[in-house]
Structures are given as C-alpha cells and as structure tokens.
Design an enzyme around this catalytic site. Structure first.
Site, short mmCIF file in Angstrom:
data_model
loop_
_atom_site.label_atom_id
_atom_site.label_comp_id
_atom_site.label_asym_id
_atom_site.label_seq_id
_atom_site.Cartn_x
_atom_site.Cartn_y
_atom_site.Cartn_z
N PRO A 326 48.00 35.74 43.33
CA PRO A 326 47.98 36.15 45.22
C PRO A 326 46.69 37.20 45.30
CG PRO A 326 50.00 36.79 44.71
CD PRO A 326 49.79 36.31 43.35
N GLY A 327 45.77 36.81 45.68
CA GLY A 327 44.97 38.61 46.64
C GLY A 327 43.28 37.57 46.20
N VAL A 328 43.30 38.59 46.11
CA VAL A 328 41.84 38.44 45.98
C VAL A 328 41.09 38.56 44.34
CG1 VAL A 328 38.68 39.22 46.38
CG2 VAL A 328 41.18 39.90 47.84
N ARG A 329 40.62 37.34 43.65
CA ARG A 329 40.06 36.72 43.01
C ARG A 329 39.62 38.12 42.07
NH1 ARG A 329 39.40 30.03 42.63
NH2 ARG A 329 41.89 30.48 44.07
N MET A 331 36.51 39.61 39.51
CA MET A 331 35.25 39.64 39.23
C MET A 331 34.87 39.53 36.82
SD MET A 331 32.64 41.94 41.46
CE MET A 331 33.66 43.53 41.11
N LYS A 346 46.79 37.80 32.52
CA LYS A 346 45.45 37.76 32.23
C LYS A 346 44.14 37.59 31.10
CE LYS A 346 46.13 42.56 35.31
NZ LYS A 346 46.00 43.62 34.94
N ASP A 381 52.12 49.35 32.03
CA ASP A 381 51.39 48.90 30.21
C ASP A 381 51.54 47.34 29.59
OD1 ASP A 381 51.75 49.25 27.61
OD2 ASP A 381 53.95 49.26 27.46
#
Length: 587
Positions: A326-329, A331, A346, A381
């Site tokens: 969730p949230g802004v993707r 860059m 990630k 971490d």
C-alpha cells in the site's frame, strides 16, 4: 584409511566456521573493554567489522574449497548430500549447531549461486527438532527479593560482570528500588516468592551496557532491563565522573522489546549457547520473531535462516497472497508484501524514474551502508535474498504483472514458479503518509514530532536521509517513525548546507529559476518544508515542532560536532525516564 571427498568437504566447512566463531567471540568479548575505556568510535568500528566478518569468512572458506576440490566434485549435489550427513554428525555435540548449519548453507549457496535449494543437500530445515535445549551451562543468576528491593538492585548491579565501578552504587540501588516499588503490580511486588533473574551475559551497544532478565512472583512475570552508562562526558568527551550509573529501569514489555528492535544496531553479547539465550529472550518478548532475536545479538545470517523457515511455513498456510504494498509506488524500488507475515519485499527496478540519478550498484551500496551503520532506532534492518522462489499462485495477478513489467531482469517465470534473482526483505510498517490520513489531532501532533526526531537522530548519527518525503518513512507497531528508503542517503558530513541567497532585485520577487550556482552536494534547508510535508496545515504544525530543521546553522553545527569526533548516542527509551535528571550527588 582414506577419507571420502564428502567428509573432507564437511570438515573444511566446519574449519571455516570455527575460524568465524573464534573471531566473532574475540570481537564480542572485547566489548567489555571498549565500554570500560569509553572507546565509542572503536565500538562503532568493531560493530561494522563483526557484520562484515561473516561474508569474509564464507569467502575465505569458499576459496579453500575451490583450491582443494575439483570442480566436478564441488558442484556435484550428491556429494553435498553425503557431506551434509557427515557435517550433522560433526556438529552434533556443539552448543551453536544451528549457526554451524547456517554456515554450511552459505557455502552451498555460494557454490551453486543460490540454486538447488533443497533439504537433501543443505539445511533448509534444522537437523534437530525444536525441543528445549539443556546445555547444563548456567545461563542466568537469580536472587529472591523477599521485600528487599534495594538489596536486590544492589545485587543486580554490584555483581554484574562490569570492569568499571559504579559512581554511587547505593544511590542507584535506591533509585531503581523506588521505581520498582512505585510501578510494579502489587501481586508481583509483594509476593513472598518474587525473584529477580538476570542473564549472566552483559549486552553492550553504543554507549550503554544492559542487564537483561525478568521478575517473577505471585504467578506473574515482567521483563526487566537495567541500562547502565558512564557519567556524561566521560572518556572521549572529558569532564564528568568516571564511574557508572544506572540510567533507568525498564519493565514494560513494549519498552524492552524496543531495546531489541530491528531498527537498532546488533548487541555485542558473549553467550556460549546462542539458542538458549534466544529462547530466554523470547520468553520475555513472545511477539518478537526468533530470527529477529538472533539478529539482535549479532547472528543476522542465522536470523535470515529463521526468517526464511518461518516464511515458508506461513506461505504454506495459504492465508493470503503476495500483493503490491500500500502507499505511493517507489521510483527506484518495486515493493510487495505478504500481509499475514508482516513482511515487505523490495526489488530494484530495471529503470528508475528520471528524477533518480543512481545505479543498481549504488542502491546496493546504500543498503550495505545501513547494515553496518548505527541505525539509532530510526532505520529498518534488511535481509538480502538471492534467487527467491515462490509458486506463481502465491502472487496476486496484479502484483506479479507489475513486478514482471518494472523488473524483468530480476523477476521471471519458470513453469509454475516465480524466480526473483535479488530482493531485500524487512518488517512491515505503516507508511507515514497513510498513517497521517487516519490520525486524530493528538496522534498527528505526536507522530509529526517523532518524524522530526527521527530526522534529527539520523543526522546526529551522521546520516542524511536525502529524500525526506513522508512516504519514505514508516510507523512501527510501537508508534515510532522509521526511515526505510535508502537510495539517496549519504553521510551528513558529505553535504554542503547553505542558506538561500537573496536576490538583489528588491521588489521583483523571486526568479522562476535559480540565479545562483548550485553544486551537486548543496542542500538548502529553508526549502525543506514543501518537499517534506505538502499539506499546508501539517507543514505549519511540523515547522512549529521542529523549526531548527529549516535552519542551515543547525545542520552545520551537527557537522562540526561529528567532525570533532563526538559520538552522539540515542537511548532506546525516553529521556524523561532517565534517572540522571533526578539523581542528585550524595558526596
């Protein structure tokens, strides 16, 4: 009798593990001397050296294997099957067998480049069950309180394995006892069977030494942590008493859990039986994953092993699927989560948005910097994984399509499997921008204050976050604000903080484009506001709470302190809890 190649392979790996453990314990044991001498900068260097030690010893052992065995032997999986059996026998009586298994796994993955991950050839699962350990080694020391809380605190502090005397042990015992009498539940405070139990090992980190244990009595139990520090200014910052003092007493489970947070540097604690130490800690903090506790005491590679095993168990339950975070993707990173395991994954994108002028290697270097640096409770971490494989039906289709689109060189399909060549994994937090959307006024004020404190504490540790947008910070389950977007971080001392020049054309307004030269490292704090907090009302509140963040003099002052060698420590508890404010000298 000629030994088989598989046996020699196992023995060579175990020899490398012994070298690693010997050096690891040497660095760790020296923490007591560094604390005694207040050698804070040396402590930071030792912490980084111990983190790098594991990969160094794996690389050295791999080189030894490559020199000793022919390639067709070293890359034959059946040879590793036999070697695993021999290795399990060789480590059967060891008190750190689980760490030895992880070291074996690291060598297998180094040879096969993280492919062929099967329990036949490596320790995907441990060679032992999860039955309680009984090494026979005395892990803790215990004292019956019998209503004498001053005596109990005097015993706890006075018999700790510290090489420096307390400045005023009687005062500290009284302060600690007064706190416990005033804050413990009556049943635990007054029970006839109440006892104090402390781990024999001292936990060292930064400028603090911690005694960790619990209070038990009246069918109740509470964790207990006793932070001990030198007199302010001692050692590298001359001026105050050379003795030790009890800084506070922590008994709330959440407060003790924060000490062992994934946002802090690993403890230096010498323990003969790491597994028993972790088992004890988990009794104090049952909500904290076992892997996180292994990492907290310095065994982050085995922490990764335990995380992976736990993830496999969770995925097998099929309670949910991997979905886009969730949230802004981002860059630079494509981020997805497994909600039921509270885990974030990630992946570095193939192409970055035009505003980002970094490379894949630069991003990886930034994450390694964070791994080795003091995270002061404000940076998450991460664990690094190569060739992470999951079934295709464990992914939400939208999530998988997105990953294949933005990172095709990293994410691929192999039959019904999704193969991810490289990713970072960290604990899930609520993005700060989303958190603020659901806050009331009091919560908004508190989290914006902590957001500014996070930036200040990172700066004090010589870290400049770079991109300080709300979306790049998260809020933990304890309500702490933590930074987790590392692609633009740098050392604070590398930055050039400047005041905005004023145009000479009075009355003409500010020009649309900068009329003055700007260097690549130039930073203008006066411009931070709109970039950090877009909402004008929230920005006004944030400016009220932290006006110094917009003043170049503030940042330049921090730089001077760091360049002068001052090591600034951030305690994992609130300043108002510290006894130093109330303890008047008695002599």
């Amino acid at each position: 009798m000629k030994l088989s190649a598989a046996y020699r392979l196992a023995a060579t790996i175990l020899h490398g593990f012994d070298e690693y453990r010997t050096r690891f314990r040497a660095i760790t044991r020296d923490a007591s001397r560094r604390f005694r001498d207040a050698a804070w900068r040396e402590a930071q260097q030792a912490s980084a050296a111990r983190i790098n030690l594991y990969d160094d010893k794996v690389a050295a052992t791999l080189g030894r294997l490559q020199r000793t065995f022919q390639a067709e032997v070293l890359t034959h999986c059946e040879c590793w099957r036999e070697a695993k059996a021999h290795y399990a026998e060789l480590i059967d009586q060891r008190l750190d067998y689980e760490l030895a298994e992880t070291f074996f796994n690291s060598l297998f993955c180094s040879v096969f480049h993280h492919r062929h991950i099967r329990d036949d050839w490596m320790f995907v699962y441990s060679s032992r069950d999860s039955a309680p350990r009984h090494s026979g080694i005395c892990l803790t020391r215990t004292r019956r309180v019998a209503g004498d809380w001053v005596g109990a605190l005097h015993w706890a502090l006075g018999e700790a394995r510290l090489e420096t005397p307390f400045d005023d042990l009687e005062r500290d015992a009284r302060l600690g006892a007064d706190f416990l009498v005033g804050h413990l539940p009556a049943m635990l405070r007054d029970a006839d069977d109440t006892e104090m139990e402390l781990l024999e090992s001292v936990f060292y980190r930064n400028k603090g030494a911690y005694l960790v244990g619990r209070l038990r009595g009246g069918a109740e139990q509470l964790p207990l942590a006793l932070p001990i520090r030198h007199g302010d200014g001692y050692g590298e910052e001359a001026g105050a008493s050379e003795g030790l003092h009890l800084d506070t007493v922590l008994i709330e489970p959440e407060e003790v859990s924060i000490i062992f947070s994934f946002t802090r540097a690993y403890f230096q604690v010498d323990t003969q039986v790491p597994g028993e130490c972790v088992d004890f800690l988990q009794e104090l903090m049952p909500d904290k994953p076992e892997g996180e506790l292994y990492s907290a005491i310095g065994f982050y590679k085995h922490g990764k092993t335990e995380f992976f095993r736990g993830l496999n168990r969770q995925v097998a339950k099929r309670e949910d699927r991997f979905v886009i975070a969730p949230g802004v993707r981002g860059m630079v990173m494509a981020v997805f989560v497994l909600p039921s395991y509270r885990t974030v994954f990630k992946i570095i994108k193939d192409r970055f948005d035009p505003a980002k002028e970094v490379t894949h290697q630069v991003v990886r270097d930034k994450y390694q910097l964070v791994k080795c640096h003091d995270r002061v409770g404000r940076m998450a971490d991460t664990q690094e994984f190569s060739n992470f494989i999951a079934r295709r039906d464990h992914f939400d289709p939208e999530c998988l399509d997105h990953l294949l689109e933005v990172a095709p060189s990293t994410v691929s399909l192999r039959d019904d499997k999704v193969v991810i060549k490289h990713c970072y994994v960290e604990r899930m937090m609520t993005p700060l921008n989303l958190y603020l959307e659901q806050c009331d006024a009091a919560e908004t004020r508190a989290v914006l204050k902590d957001y500014g404190n996070a930036i200040k504490q990172l700066a004090a540790a010589n870290i400049f976050p770079g991109d300080m947008l709300l979306k790049n910070f998260g809020v933990t389950r304890h309500g702490r604000v933590v930074f987790y977007d590392y692609d633009e971080i740098c050392y604070l001392t590398e930055c050039h903080f400047r005041r905005l020049p004023r145009s000479h054309a009075a009355g003409q307004g500010e020009p649309a484009e900068p009329w003055f030269s700007v260097g690549p490292d130039d930073i203008f704090p006066e411009e931070f506001g709109p970039f950090m907090v877009a909402n004008p009302e929230l920005r006004a509140l944030f400016t009220e709470l932290h006006p110094e963040l917009f003043d170049p003099d503030y940042w330049q002052g921090l730089q001077r302190a760091i360049r002068d060698g001052k090591v600034i420590d951030v305690t994992p508890y609130r300043d108002k809890q510290r006894f130093v404010e109330t303890a008047a000298p008695t002599h």
